[in-house]
Motif scaffolding. Structure first.
Motif, PDB file in Angstrom:
ATOM      1  N   LEU A 159       0.803  -1.221   0.000  1.00 14.50           N
ATOM      2  CA  LEU A 159       0.000   0.000   0.000  1.00 14.50           C
ATOM      3  C   LEU A 159       0.835   1.269   0.000  1.00 14.50           C
ATOM      4  O   LEU A 159       0.346   2.332  -0.358  1.00 14.50           O
ATOM      5  CB  LEU A 159      -0.931   0.035   1.219  1.00 14.50           C
ATOM      6  N   GLY A 160       2.075   1.177   0.428  1.00 16.58           N
ATOM      7  CA  GLY A 160       2.898   2.374   0.592  1.00 16.58           C
ATOM      8  C   GLY A 160       3.115   3.165  -0.675  1.00 16.58           C
ATOM      9  O   GLY A 160       3.051   4.387  -0.695  1.00 16.58           O
ATOM     10  N   GLY A 161       3.410   2.458  -1.751  1.00 21.67           N
ATOM     11  CA  GLY A 161       3.616   3.123  -3.022  1.00 21.67           C
ATOM     12  C   GLY A 161       4.840   4.012  -3.085  1.00 21.67           C
ATOM     13  O   GLY A 161       4.906   4.957  -3.860  1.00 21.67           O
ATOM     14  N   HIS A 162       5.838   3.710  -2.270  1.00 25.40           N
ATOM     15  CA  HIS A 162       7.035   4.540  -2.227  1.00 25.40           C
ATOM     16  C   HIS A 162       8.148   4.027  -3.128  1.00 25.40           C
ATOM     17  O   HIS A 162       9.206   4.644  -3.215  1.00 25.40           O
ATOM     18  CB  HIS A 162       7.561   4.654  -0.792  1.00 25.40           C
ATOM     19  N   GLY A 163       7.939   2.889  -3.755  1.00 28.26           N
ATOM     20  CA  GLY A 163       8.960   2.339  -4.638  1.00 28.26           C
ATOM     21  C   GLY A 163      10.111   1.687  -3.897  1.00 28.26           C
ATOM     22  O   GLY A 163      11.197   1.535  -4.442  1.00 28.26           O
ATOM     23  N   ASP A 164       9.886   1.299  -2.649  1.00 31.10           N
ATOM     24  CA  ASP A 164      10.949   0.652  -1.888  1.00 31.10           C
ATOM     25  C   ASP A 164      11.214  -0.739  -2.440  1.00 31.10           C
ATOM     26  O   ASP A 164      10.307  -1.428  -2.911  1.00 31.10           O
ATOM     27  CB  ASP A 164      10.580   0.586  -0.408  1.00 31.10           C
ATOM     28  N   THR A 165      12.475  -1.122  -2.380  1.00 36.88           N
ATOM     29  CA  THR A 165      12.895  -2.393  -2.971  1.00 36.88           C
ATOM     30  C   THR A 165      14.101  -2.940  -2.225  1.00 36.88           C
ATOM     31  O   THR A 165      14.904  -2.178  -1.676  1.00 36.88           O
ATOM     32  CB  THR A 165      13.246  -2.213  -4.461  1.00 36.88           C
ATOM     33  N   THR A 166      14.220  -4.252  -2.238  1.00 38.09           N
ATOM     34  CA  THR A 166      15.381  -4.905  -1.645  1.00 38.09           C
ATOM     35  C   THR A 166      16.473  -5.171  -2.680  1.00 38.09           C
ATOM     36  O   THR A 166      17.455  -5.845  -2.384  1.00 38.09           O
ATOM     37  CB  THR A 166      14.973  -6.233  -0.972  1.00 38.09           C
TER      38      THR A 166
END
Length: 154
Positions: free
Chosen positions: A27-34
């Protein structure tokens, strides 16, 4: 409420767990990725937060594992006769720990910190699609009082 929860300031070694938690948030939609090539971006951001006297990044840990996080920022405004307030941001509880009191304890910790520093107000924002989070914040005593706007610059 988990009695074995420890809330402390985050350290650089916490970054992989924090990044994984944010990346798992649909839901965040911040484009976070590992993805490994993105990790230096998180390291840079952590350094900025760590160096700032007006910001702090916290983790909640249980059994040595990071299960939640939040960030605080202090802002001072001319309004309110030059008052300062604490903004609580980036509140996240690991998905498997939701509903176990982690979020409530993190927010209580932030509020206690604001009170101890003499602030008269804490504020936070929440993504408009997070209806469960809105109910959670209202149960904790927060009132929806402002409408927020943002603009992407990239």
């Amino acid at each position: 409420m988990p009695q074995d929860l420890n809330i402390r300031e985050a350290c650089k070694d916490d970054l992989p767990a924090l990044v994984a938690m944010f990346a798992a948030d649909a839901l965040g939609g911040h484009g976070d990725t590992t993805e490994p090539e993105a990790f230096p971006d998180y390291v840079r951001a952590f350094a900025v937060i760590e160096a700032s006297p007006d910001q702090a990044l916290y983790v909640a840990e249980r059994g040595g594992e990071v299960v939640g996080t939040f960030q605080t920022m202090v802002t001072t405004s001319l309004t309110g006769r030059g008052s300062s307030a604490m903004i609580i941001d980036a509140v996240q509880t690991r998905a498997d720990m939701r509903g176990q009191g982690v979020g409530g304890l993190m927010i209580e910790f932030a509020i206690a910190e604001a009170k101890s520093r003499g602030f008269g107000r804490v504020a936070l924002t929440s993504n408009a699609v997070r209806k469960d989070a809105h109910r959670f914040y209202e149960r904790l005593g927060f009132k929806p009082s402002h409408l927020g706007f943002k603009m992407a610059l990239k």
